[in-house]
Design a protein around this motif. Structure first.
Motif, mmCIF file in Angstrom:
data_model
loop_
_atom_site.group_PDB
_atom_site.id
_atom_site.type_symbol
_atom_site.label_atom_id
_atom_site.label_comp_id
_atom_site.label_asym_id
_atom_site.label_seq_id
_atom_site.Cartn_x
_atom_site.Cartn_y
_atom_site.Cartn_z
ATOM 1 N N THR A 225 0.814 -1.214 0.000
ATOM 2 C CA THR A 225 0.000 0.000 0.000
ATOM 3 C C THR A 225 0.846 1.262 0.000
ATOM 4 O O THR A 225 0.538 2.218 -0.731
ATOM 5 C CB THR A 225 -0.936 0.002 1.225
ATOM 6 O OG1 THR A 225 -1.737 -1.182 1.214
ATOM 7 C CG2 THR A 225 -1.841 1.225 1.219
ATOM 8 N N GLU A 226 1.894 1.297 0.802
ATOM 9 C CA GLU A 226 2.678 2.523 0.908
ATOM 10 C C GLU A 226 3.329 2.906 -0.415
ATOM 11 O O GLU A 226 3.317 4.080 -0.802
ATOM 12 C CB GLU A 226 3.731 2.374 2.013
ATOM 13 C CG GLU A 226 3.154 2.325 3.415
ATOM 14 C CD GLU A 226 2.262 3.519 3.729
ATOM 15 O OE1 GLU A 226 2.664 4.659 3.417
ATOM 16 O OE2 GLU A 226 1.151 3.315 4.267
ATOM 17 N N SER A 227 3.892 1.938 -1.109
ATOM 18 C CA SER A 227 4.511 2.245 -2.399
ATOM 19 C C SER A 227 3.447 2.635 -3.428
ATOM 20 O O SER A 227 3.669 3.513 -4.271
ATOM 21 C CB SER A 227 5.348 1.069 -2.901
ATOM 22 O OG SER A 227 4.551 -0.081 -3.106
ATOM 23 N N ALA A 228 2.271 2.009 -3.364
ATOM 24 C CA ALA A 228 1.182 2.359 -4.284
ATOM 25 C C ALA A 228 0.691 3.784 -4.019
ATOM 26 O O ALA A 228 0.423 4.546 -4.962
ATOM 27 C CB ALA A 228 0.028 1.372 -4.134
ATOM 28 N N LEU A 229 0.598 4.161 -2.757
ATOM 29 C CA LEU A 229 0.166 5.514 -2.411
ATOM 30 C C LEU A 229 1.193 6.544 -2.879
ATOM 31 O O LEU A 229 0.825 7.606 -3.410
ATOM 32 C CB LEU A 229 -0.058 5.626 -0.904
ATOM 33 C CG LEU A 229 -0.483 6.996 -0.375
ATOM 34 C CD1 LEU A 229 -1.767 7.477 -1.049
ATOM 35 C CD2 LEU A 229 -0.670 6.945 1.148
ATOM 36 N N ALA A 230 2.483 6.251 -2.694
ATOM 37 C CA ALA A 230 3.518 7.171 -3.156
ATOM 38 C C ALA A 230 3.447 7.357 -4.672
ATOM 39 O O ALA A 230 3.599 8.477 -5.186
ATOM 40 C CB ALA A 230 4.894 6.651 -2.742
ATOM 41 N N TRP A 231 3.208 6.267 -5.390
ATOM 42 C CA TRP A 231 3.088 6.339 -6.853
ATOM 43 C C TRP A 231 1.873 7.179 -7.243
ATOM 44 O O TRP A 231 1.964 8.018 -8.140
ATOM 45 C CB TRP A 231 2.969 4.929 -7.416
ATOM 46 C CG TRP A 231 2.898 4.838 -8.908
ATOM 47 C CD1 TRP A 231 3.941 4.735 -9.778
ATOM 48 C CD2 TRP A 231 1.699 4.845 -9.719
ATOM 49 N NE1 TRP A 231 3.484 4.659 -11.080
ATOM 50 C CE2 TRP A 231 2.124 4.735 -11.071
ATOM 51 C CE3 TRP A 231 0.343 4.916 -9.435
ATOM 52 C CZ2 TRP A 231 1.209 4.695 -12.134
ATOM 53 C CZ3 TRP A 231 -0.573 4.889 -10.488
ATOM 54 C CH2 TRP A 231 -0.132 4.779 -11.816
ATOM 55 N N ARG A 232 0.741 6.961 -6.575
ATOM 56 C CA ARG A 232 -0.481 7.698 -6.896
ATOM 57 C C ARG A 232 -0.308 9.191 -6.606
ATOM 58 O O ARG A 232 -0.760 10.042 -7.377
ATOM 59 C CB ARG A 232 -1.655 7.127 -6.094
ATOM 60 C CG ARG A 232 -3.007 7.745 -6.374
ATOM 61 C CD ARG A 232 -3.397 7.625 -7.822
ATOM 62 N NE ARG A 232 -3.562 8.951 -8.401
ATOM 63 C CZ ARG A 232 -3.658 9.183 -9.683
ATOM 64 N NH1 ARG A 232 -3.614 8.205 -10.560
ATOM 65 N NH2 ARG A 232 -3.796 10.408 -10.113
ATOM 66 N N ARG A 233 0.362 9.538 -5.503
ATOM 67 C CA ARG A 233 0.595 10.949 -5.168
ATOM 68 C C ARG A 233 1.490 11.618 -6.209
ATOM 69 O O ARG A 233 1.258 12.776 -6.588
ATOM 70 C CB ARG A 233 1.217 11.048 -3.783
ATOM 71 C CG ARG A 233 0.195 10.873 -2.654
ATOM 72 C CD ARG A 233 0.861 10.799 -1.303
ATOM 73 N NE ARG A 233 -0.126 10.892 -0.225
ATOM 74 C CZ ARG A 233 0.111 10.510 1.021
ATOM 75 N NH1 ARG A 233 1.306 9.998 1.352
ATOM 76 N NH2 ARG A 233 -0.828 10.632 1.937
ATOM 77 N N LYS A 234 2.499 10.893 -6.661
ATOM 78 C CA LYS A 234 3.394 11.432 -7.690
ATOM 79 C C LYS A 234 2.613 11.734 -8.969
ATOM 80 O O LYS A 234 2.767 12.808 -9.571
ATOM 81 C CB LYS A 234 4.513 10.427 -7.968
ATOM 82 C CG LYS A 234 5.458 10.829 -9.084
ATOM 83 C CD LYS A 234 6.495 9.740 -9.312
ATOM 84 C CE LYS A 234 7.384 10.072 -10.500
ATOM 85 N NZ LYS A 234 8.383 8.988 -10.746
#
Length: 286
Positions: A225-234
């Motif tokens: 989840t954390e890496s997916a959230l970082a990608w989505r924010r970018k």
């Protein structure tokens, strides 16, 4: 066409219902306007419309490495969308891939993009319900599914079908959205649903229980989840600045319509609030 298929068509090809122009036609025009030949495209040029899941190509590469896909593997890409993962697995991992999706517009686009990128000999596409396919028993070494189970209401039937299609010892590779622990309701619309009735999210516990009941044993499962959230924010920042570098290549807004920006914001908020989480894992047919 079933009601379920009609609902997904209305969601994933919403602009066609409004203006009557097919998804393939809209995308071909958009590629021409970006200075590309729609019949001769690169994988980089089509990346904006062929990886309709969190993490894009990076997430697909991560799942393929986790599943240790070998060259020559026969893979079913279930819920293949426009075929991005199918083409990546063929081009980078040497797989022979059959993409399957219930949305006819996606299947048409997937076939065209594979021809345009020179990968038609290693990918093929079929329009069918994942729970009921015309494919033979033991056809595949692996079943691949990214962000599609939340569009499948009868997961028990889907898993039974996938188990039938796999060879003994075959693997199931999943990169999926699951319900989080937050008590607040899902903020809609999101990329997979505009209404709560068409979202079939399950908790991680419920999904893993269904997989076990369906005859799949876990090999490795991890929360990303954390890496997916970082990608989505970018990508949210990139979508919001209004000045993308280079030519304006087609993106997901051509598929989802004007609601896509709202879908992206809501997905980011749902991830941050723990209304949804993202799992990556590999299971073996028991």
């Amino acid at each position: 066409m079933t009601d379920h298929a009609r609902q997904l068509d209305a969601h994933y090809d919403a602009p066609a219902e409004r203006d009557g122009q097919s998804l393939t036609a809209r995308l071909r025009v958009a590629f021409r306007e970006a200075g590309c030949d729609p019949d001769r495209l690169t994988l980089d040029e089509v990346a904006g419309i062929d990886q309709l899941h969190l993490g894009g190509r990076r997430a697909s590469r991560s799942l393929a490495a986790l599943g240790r896909l070998a060259p020559g593997s026969r893979v079913l890409d279930a819920g293949c969308g426009t075929g991005g993962a199918s083409r990546l697995l063929a081009a980078e991992f040497g797989a022979q891939v059959t993409g399957l999706d219930i949305t006819a517009a996606f299947v048409e686009v997937a076939g065209w993009l594979s021809r345009a990128t020179g990968l038609a000999d290693r990918t093929s596409f079929l329009c069918a319900d994942a729970a009921h396919t015309p494919l033979a028993d033991g056809t595949f070494d692996a079943v691949w599914c990214q962000h599609a189970l939340m569009n499948m209401p009868d997961i028990a039937a889907v898993l039974a079908e996938w188990r039938r299609l796999l060879v003994p010892g075959g693997t199931l590779l999943l990169h999926e959205v699951v319900a989080g622990d937050a008590p607040s309701p899902l903020r809609l619309p999101v990329p997979w649903a505009r209404r709560v009735e068409t979202s079939h999210l399950r908790s991680r516990h419920a999904l893993e229980a269904l997989l076990a009941e369906g005859g799949f044993a876990p090999l490795v499962v991890q929360d990303v989840t954390e890496s997916a959230l970082a990608w989505r924010r970018k990508h949210r920042r990139r979508e919001g600045d209004g000045t993308p570098p280079g030519p304006a290549l087609p993106g997901p807004a051509l598929i989802f319509g004007e609601a896509f920006a709202t879908m992206g914001r809501n997905l980011c908020d749902n991830l941050a609030a723990d209304r949804v989480r993202i799992l990556e894992g590999v299971w073996r047919k028991a």
